[in-house]
Design an enzyme around this catalytic site. Structure first.
Site, short mmCIF file in Angstrom:
data_model
loop_
_atom_site.label_atom_id
_atom_site.label_comp_id
_atom_site.label_asym_id
_atom_site.label_seq_id
_atom_site.Cartn_x
_atom_site.Cartn_y
_atom_site.Cartn_z
N LYS A 78 -51.46 11.57 26.30
CA LYS A 78 -50.39 11.99 25.38
C LYS A 78 -51.01 12.70 24.18
CE LYS A 78 -46.31 9.96 23.06
NZ LYS A 78 -45.59 8.70 22.77
N SER A 153 -40.64 8.84 24.03
CA SER A 153 -41.30 10.07 23.65
C SER A 153 -42.44 10.47 24.57
CB SER A 153 -41.82 9.95 22.22
OG SER A 153 -42.85 8.98 22.14
N SER A 177 -41.16 4.03 23.95
CA SER A 177 -41.61 5.35 24.40
C SER A 177 -42.54 5.38 25.60
CB SER A 177 -42.30 6.09 23.25
OG SER A 177 -41.34 6.69 22.45
N1 GLN Z 1 -37.00 6.50 20.90
C1 GLN Z 1 -37.53 5.71 19.83
C2 GLN Z 1 -37.62 6.53 18.58
O1 GLN Z 1 -37.23 7.66 18.62
C3 GLN Z 1 -38.86 5.15 20.22
C4 GLN Z 1 -39.93 6.13 20.12
C5 GLN Z 1 -41.26 5.54 20.43
O2 GLN Z 1 -41.36 4.47 20.99
N2 GLN Z 1 -42.28 6.24 20.01
O3 GLN Z 1 -38.06 6.07 17.56
#
Ligand code: GLN
Length: 485
Positions: A78, A153, A177
């Site tokens: 990532k 994400s 995410s």
């Molecule tokens: N979807 C969640 C957010 O937008 C989690 C994102 C994540 O785990 N990095 O904060």
């Protein structure tokens, strides 16, 4: 299609060690696939955008020896993990062109074990999002249906593994995410106990929640990748490692295992859960019982407030972490007038809309006069949620929930409605707030798309979690081949 793509990472390693397959041959196969992909999963690829291991003349930390237990296997990373000399942006335009002078500890450990960086994967900007549509460099398409999102994400990592563009990948999980994109792409995703893996070299979103973890084709690969990522690190004072080594999961039965289902984290607790997702959860519970496990109800009374607490705490931490992008120290710089104008233009041009929204929310929640009402209160809710889990784990060994209330949704469907987008994390955020490990396992299909179930356990119960997931995986026999077709 090459039959090599059907191998899990562990199977590929076996073939390499038996000298039936060359590590370079496998790396080249994936490198070509990653360079030619059309899903938007990769932001950069070895050999095209940065040198592959071995091509660095200085033999520095950037070049990994394809020796060791991971046998030179390609690894998709990532884009928020710093890799020395390789552009690392967290998919933000504000970091375009930033080449860090060091590599994240998790990546160093994997390289030391013999993994080679295949490429950097696309993601929501600074890991803020649930659909990968917040990337500063374009969305990622779901390989099961290209009109749909892969989740976020870590959407690039999940899509790459599902589509056979990489044998496995690493991502990060702040509120879901790793688990939610794994569910939407039909693969395995594990968020370890907070502190199991060093955060050194991970571009920060919300430091008390961020945790790295594996995204893999199966549970055995998740254990293998996890084993080589964990460990305390003097550069991250919140890292602890795990108290026992990560074992190869072998369980085929769940005899005696008590699995809790909480009404607050099932169809009773949330309106937006799709019937197809609920049906997969119900049939998974039947499978649990067929395997000798005991399903029993537990109560997690405060978990329904997890999302509200998270969307105060995560933006608050993000607003502090993102203050460092000022046009002076990293990446992009805009403005030639006063210092104030430099800050304003750099940040206005460099950050995308969701990141700006979070900075404003977080700054507000932390401002004098509102701190107690928002941040302080959310912290108290976080403690209550952690206590809920602690109490539940006196009665059960693991908790099961859906991973996401819906299957992969259409591109653009939720971009205008942040609250609908935030609901994607309803089931994953409570475990993040409690700091406990949780794994998403592909468990079935609905509307032609994969559905994941989430298993969560007490802190440091990774081996138990992986074993239970392994037993379920064998019985559920989820077929992921369509995504690689
Ligand atoms: N979807 C969640 C957010 O937008 C989690 C994102 C994540 O785990 N990095 O904060």
């Amino acid at each position: 299609m090459s039959e090599l793509l059907e191998l899990t990472a562990a199977q590929a390693i076996e073939r390499i060690e038996a000298r039936e397959l060359g590590a370079d041959e496998l790396f080249d196969l994936y490198r070509e696939r990653a360079a030619a992909e059309e899903l938007g999963a990769f932001l950069s690829v070895a050999g095209r955008d940065f040198p592959t291991a071995g091509e660095f003349e200085d033999g520095s930390a950037r070049s990994a020896a394809p020796e060791g237990p991971l046998a030179g296997l390609p690894l998709a990373v990532k884009d928020l993990f710093c890799v020395e000399g390789v552009e690392s942006t967290a998919a933000s335009r504000i970091l375009a062109g930033y080449r860090p002078p060091y590599t994240a500890t998790a990546v160093i450990r994997l390289k030391d074990a013999g993994a080679r960086v295949l490429g950097k994967t696309n993601m929501d900007e600074f890991a803020m999002g649930s659909s990968n549509e917040n990337s500063g460099f374009g969305p990622v398409l779901n390989p099961w249906d290209r009109s749909r999102v892969p989740g976020g994400s870590s959407g690039g990592s999940a899509a790459a593994v599902a589509a056979g563009l990489a044998p496995w990948a690493i991502g990060t999980d702040t509120g879901g995410s790793i688990r939610q994109p794994a569910a939407l792409c039909g693969i395995v995703g594990l968020k370890p106990t907070y502190g199991a893996i060093s955060r050194q070299g991970m571009i920060a979103f919300a430091s008390s929640l961020d945790q790295a973890g594996p995204l893999t084709r199966d549970v055995a690969d998740a254990a293998l990748l996890l084993r080589h990522m964990v460990g305390a690190d003097p550069c991250d004072s919140t890292s602890l490692g795990l108290p026992e080594p990560v074992r190869d999961p072998t369980a085929e039965r769940l005899d005696g295992l008590r699995i809790g289902i909480a009404p607050e984290l099932a169809s009773g607790g949330m309106e937006g859960i799709e019937p197809g997702v609920d049906a997969v959860l119900r049939s998974t519970l039947e499978t649990v019982e067929e395997l000798g496990g005991r399903v029993q109800e537990v109560s997690l009374p405060h978990s329904g407030h997890g999302l509200s607490a998270y969307y105060v705490l995560a933006p608050a931490e993000a607003s502090a972490n993102l203050a460092r992008y000022d046009g002076v120290r990293y990446g992009r710089r805009a403005g030639d007038g006063t210092l104030q104008a430099l800050y304003e233009r750099t940040r206005s041009e460099g950050f995308g809309p969701e990141v700006k929204r979070r900075i404003m929310l977080g700054t507000y929640a932390l401002s004098a006069g509102y701190y107690d009402a928002y941040y302080g209160r959310a912290q108290r809710v976080r403690t209550l949620i952690a206590e809920d889990f602690r109490r539940a784990f006196e009665d059960v060994d693991l908790v099961i929930t859906p991973t996401s209330p819906t299957v992969a949704f259409g591109l653009g469907e939720r971009t205008q409605d942040p609250l609908a987008m935030y609901l994607s994390d309803f089931f994953t955020v409570p475990m993040s707030l409690a700091g406990i490990p949780a794994l998403s396992l592909p468990a079935g299909m609905s509307e032609g798309l994969p559905v994941g179930v989430q298993l969560a356990g007490p802190a440091f119960s990774e081996n138990r979690l992986l074993d239970a997931a392994h037993a379920l995986e064998g019985a559920l026999a989820f077929d992921s081949s369509a995504a690689r077709g």
